[in-house]
Design a protein around this motif. Structure first.
Motif, PDB file in Angstrom:
ATOM      1  N   THR A 185     -31.425  24.302 -18.714  1.00 60.48           N
ATOM      2  CA  THR A 185     -30.602  23.104 -18.493  1.00 60.48           C
ATOM      3  C   THR A 185     -30.390  22.887 -17.001  1.00 60.48           C
ATOM      4  N   GLN A 186     -30.830  21.739 -16.507  1.00 55.13           N
ATOM      5  CA  GLN A 186     -30.714  21.411 -15.090  1.00 55.13           C
ATOM      6  C   GLN A 186     -29.417  20.647 -14.816  1.00 55.13           C
ATOM      7  N   LYS A 187     -28.791  20.958 -13.697  1.00 58.08           N
ATOM      8  CA  LYS A 187     -27.531  20.293 -13.325  1.00 58.08           C
ATOM      9  C   LYS A 187     -27.822  19.085 -12.429  1.00 58.08           C
ATOM     10  N   VAL A 188     -27.254  17.952 -12.826  1.00 57.83           N
ATOM     11  CA  VAL A 188     -27.459  16.705 -12.096  1.00 57.83           C
ATOM     12  C   VAL A 188     -26.112  16.219 -11.565  1.00 57.83           C
ATOM     13  N   GLY A 189     -26.026  16.025 -10.271  1.00 55.50           N
ATOM     14  CA  GLY A 189     -24.831  15.447  -9.675  1.00 55.50           C
ATOM     15  C   GLY A 189     -25.024  13.948  -9.497  1.00 55.50           C
ATOM     16  N   VAL A 190     -24.052  13.166  -9.970  1.00 56.05           N
ATOM     17  CA  VAL A 190     -24.149  11.710  -9.918  1.00 56.05           C
ATOM     18  C   VAL A 190     -23.243  11.190  -8.798  1.00 56.05           C
ATOM     19  N   PHE A 191     -23.821  10.368  -7.916  1.00 55.04           N
ATOM     20  CA  PHE A 191     -23.106   9.878  -6.739  1.00 55.04           C
ATOM     21  C   PHE A 191     -23.283   8.367  -6.604  1.00 55.04           C
ATOM     22  N   VAL A 192     -22.281   7.736  -6.006  1.00 52.77           N
ATOM     23  CA  VAL A 192     -22.330   6.292  -5.755  1.00 52.77           C
ATOM     24  C   VAL A 192     -21.971   6.045  -4.289  1.00 52.77           C
ATOM     25  N   ASP A 193     -22.972   5.710  -3.486  1.00 52.80           N
ATOM     26  CA  ASP A 193     -22.751   5.377  -2.078  1.00 52.80           C
ATOM     27  C   ASP A 193     -21.898   6.417  -1.352  1.00 52.80           C
ATOM     28  N   ALA A 194     -22.179   7.677  -1.625  1.00 52.01           N
ATOM     29  CA  ALA A 194     -21.439   8.767  -0.985  1.00 52.01           C
ATOM     30  C   ALA A 194     -22.043   9.078   0.386  1.00 52.01           C
ATOM     31  N   LEU A 226     -23.817  11.388   3.048  1.00 50.97           N
ATOM     32  CA  LEU A 226     -24.843  12.406   2.854  1.00 50.97           C
ATOM     33  C   LEU A 226     -24.259  13.811   2.913  1.00 50.97           C
ATOM     34  N   ASP A 227     -23.388  14.080   3.875  1.00 51.22           N
ATOM     35  CA  ASP A 227     -22.798  15.414   3.999  1.00 51.22           C
ATOM     36  C   ASP A 227     -22.005  15.798   2.751  1.00 51.22           C
ATOM     37  N   ASP A 228     -21.337  14.812   2.146  1.00 49.41           N
ATOM     38  CA  ASP A 228     -20.568  15.086   0.927  1.00 49.41           C
ATOM     39  C   ASP A 228     -21.503  15.456  -0.221  1.00 49.41           C
ATOM     40  N   VAL A 229     -22.615  14.740  -0.319  1.00 45.62           N
ATOM     41  CA  VAL A 229     -23.572  15.039  -1.383  1.00 45.62           C
ATOM     42  C   VAL A 229     -24.176  16.424  -1.167  1.00 45.62           C
ATOM     43  N   LEU A 230     -24.564  16.716   0.053  1.00 44.40           N
ATOM     44  CA  LEU A 230     -25.154  18.026   0.343  1.00 44.40           C
ATOM     45  C   LEU A 230     -24.171  19.158   0.076  1.00 44.40           C
ATOM     46  N   ARG A 242     -24.752  22.241  -2.663  1.00 44.62           N
ATOM     47  CA  ARG A 242     -24.604  23.674  -2.359  1.00 44.62           C
ATOM     48  C   ARG A 242     -23.529  24.317  -3.233  1.00 44.62           C
ATOM     49  N   ARG A 243     -22.388  23.642  -3.330  1.00 44.60           N
ATOM     50  CA  ARG A 243     -21.242  24.237  -4.025  1.00 44.60           C
ATOM     51  C   ARG A 243     -21.516  24.448  -5.517  1.00 44.60           C
ATOM     52  N   TYR A 244     -22.198  23.489  -6.123  1.00 46.57           N
ATOM     53  CA  TYR A 244     -22.424  23.556  -7.571  1.00 46.57           C
ATOM     54  C   TYR A 244     -23.863  23.926  -7.933  1.00 46.57           C
ATOM     55  N   ASN A 245     -24.669  24.236  -6.928  1.00 48.08           N
ATOM     56  CA  ASN A 245     -26.068  24.579  -7.158  1.00 48.08           C
ATOM     57  C   ASN A 245     -26.749  23.513  -8.020  1.00 48.08           C
ATOM     58  N   LEU A 246     -26.660  22.268  -7.561  1.00 51.63           N
ATOM     59  CA  LEU A 246     -27.249  21.151  -8.308  1.00 51.63           C
ATOM     60  C   LEU A 246     -28.762  21.135  -8.101  1.00 51.63           C
ATOM     61  N   GLN A 247     -29.477  20.927  -9.190  1.00 55.96           N
ATOM     62  CA  GLN A 247     -30.934  20.823  -9.079  1.00 55.96           C
ATOM     63  C   GLN A 247     -31.385  19.375  -8.813  1.00 55.96           C
ATOM     64  N   TYR A 248     -30.511  18.429  -9.177  1.00 55.00           N
ATOM     65  CA  TYR A 248     -30.840  17.011  -9.004  1.00 55.00           C
ATOM     66  C   TYR A 248     -29.640  16.260  -8.443  1.00 55.00           C
ATOM     67  N   VAL A 249     -29.928  15.219  -7.655  1.00 53.96           N
ATOM     68  CA  VAL A 249     -28.907  14.246  -7.289  1.00 53.96           C
ATOM     69  C   VAL A 249     -29.346  12.903  -7.864  1.00 53.96           C
ATOM     70  N   GLN A 250     -28.416  12.248  -8.523  1.00 53.26           N
ATOM     71  CA  GLN A 250     -28.662  10.943  -9.135  1.00 53.26           C
ATOM     72  C   GLN A 250     -27.863   9.915  -8.346  1.00 53.26           C
ATOM     73  N   LEU A 251     -28.564   8.978  -7.740  1.00 52.47           N
ATOM     74  CA  LEU A 251     -27.948   8.043  -6.804  1.00 52.47           C
ATOM     75  C   LEU A 251     -27.800   6.676  -7.454  1.00 52.47           C
ATOM     76  N   HIS A 252     -26.541   6.282  -7.664  1.00 53.61           N
ATOM     77  CA  HIS A 252     -26.219   5.117  -8.476  1.00 53.61           C
ATOM     78  C   HIS A 252     -25.823   3.888  -7.661  1.00 53.61           C
ATOM     79  N   GLY A 253     -25.831   4.002  -6.342  1.00 48.92           N
ATOM     80  CA  GLY A 253     -25.328   2.897  -5.535  1.00 48.92           C
ATOM     81  C   GLY A 253     -26.427   2.142  -4.812  1.00 48.92           C
ATOM     82  N   ASN A 254     -26.127   1.783  -3.581  1.00 43.21           N
ATOM     83  CA  ASN A 254     -27.074   1.032  -2.760  1.00 43.21           C
ATOM     84  C   ASN A 254     -27.754   1.933  -1.727  1.00 43.21           C
ATOM     85  N   GLU A 255     -28.025   3.140  -2.122  1.00 41.43           N
ATOM     86  CA  GLU A 255     -28.631   4.112  -1.207  1.00 41.43           C
ATOM     87  C   GLU A 255     -30.014   3.628  -0.752  1.00 41.43           C
TER      88      GLU A 255
END
Length: 201
Positions: A48-57, A59-63, A67-80
């Motif tokens: 099971t892969q962990k996906v972090g979902v972000f909206v116009d966050a 970059l440092d916050d996403v990174l 690191r903190r949650y060992n996310l394998q994926y970032v899902q970008l929901h905004g205007n990135e």
């Protein structure tokens, strides 16, 4: 067809759903969402892969979350931007870029992201950044010009699965959320199990 169960929020419910071994579990790091995650992620199955979902966050916050949650994926929901997506090439995290779809959608939108994302995700355009609980016209995707597999999202419940299985599209995974909830952030484990049975057996 793989399964992503998104909008996980509470540790006990996460553990119950994780026992079904979905391919992906999504955690929403967007404060305006009723499914905003700020808790503890228990140990998940290795499959099971962990996906972090972000909206116009930022970059440092996403990174930091990666690191903190060992996310394998970032899902970008905004205007990135494509440049923002490309920044993750320096990490081990893969990128899923979300595109909201309505009847005016054109595939010109995805072209700049072709080389900087690992997957696309098509969701229903609505009031919220996901979790709108409505499907879009999937036949729009018949004109999909890319060979990149994608996630299909937007109001998918058990009733929609037979129709999805008949689509001749390169669907990598279906992404479910609100139609499998008892309340925002709490998934109906029995329904999730039925979903797993439908798609995995």
């Amino acid at each position: 067809m793989k399964i992503k169960i998104c909008g996980m929020k509470y540790e006990e419910n996460i553990q119950e759903v994780a026992e079904l071994q979905p391919d992906y579990m999504g955690f929403i790091f967007y404060e305006k969402s009723p499914r905003y995650f700020k808790g503890y992620i228990p140990t998940l199955p290795k499959t099971t892969q962990k996906v972090g979902v972000f909206v116009d966050a930022y970059l440092d916050d996403v990174l930091d979350k990666v690191r903190r949650y060992n996310l394998q994926y970032v899902q970008l929901h905004g205007n990135e931007t494509p440049a923002f997506c490309k920044a993750f090439k320096q990490t081990d995290a893969k990128v899923i870029k979300v595109f909201p779809v309505d009847d005016d959608f054109t595939f010109d939108t995805i072209k700049p992201y072709e080389t900087v994302c690992d997957y696309f995700l098509f969701d229903t355009k609505g009031k919220y950044h996901g979790g709108n609980g409505a499907t879009f016209n999937w036949h729009i995707l018949n004109g999909y010009p890319s060979e990149k597999p994608f996630f299909l999202s937007g109001g998918i419940g058990l009733d929609e699965i037979p129709s999805i299985q008949k689509l001749n599209l390169p669907i990598h995974a279906i992404d479910v959320n609100s139609k499998f909830e008892i309340e925002p952030g709490i998934k109906n484990v029995a329904d999730c199990e039925r979903l797993t049975d439908l798609l995995k057996h």
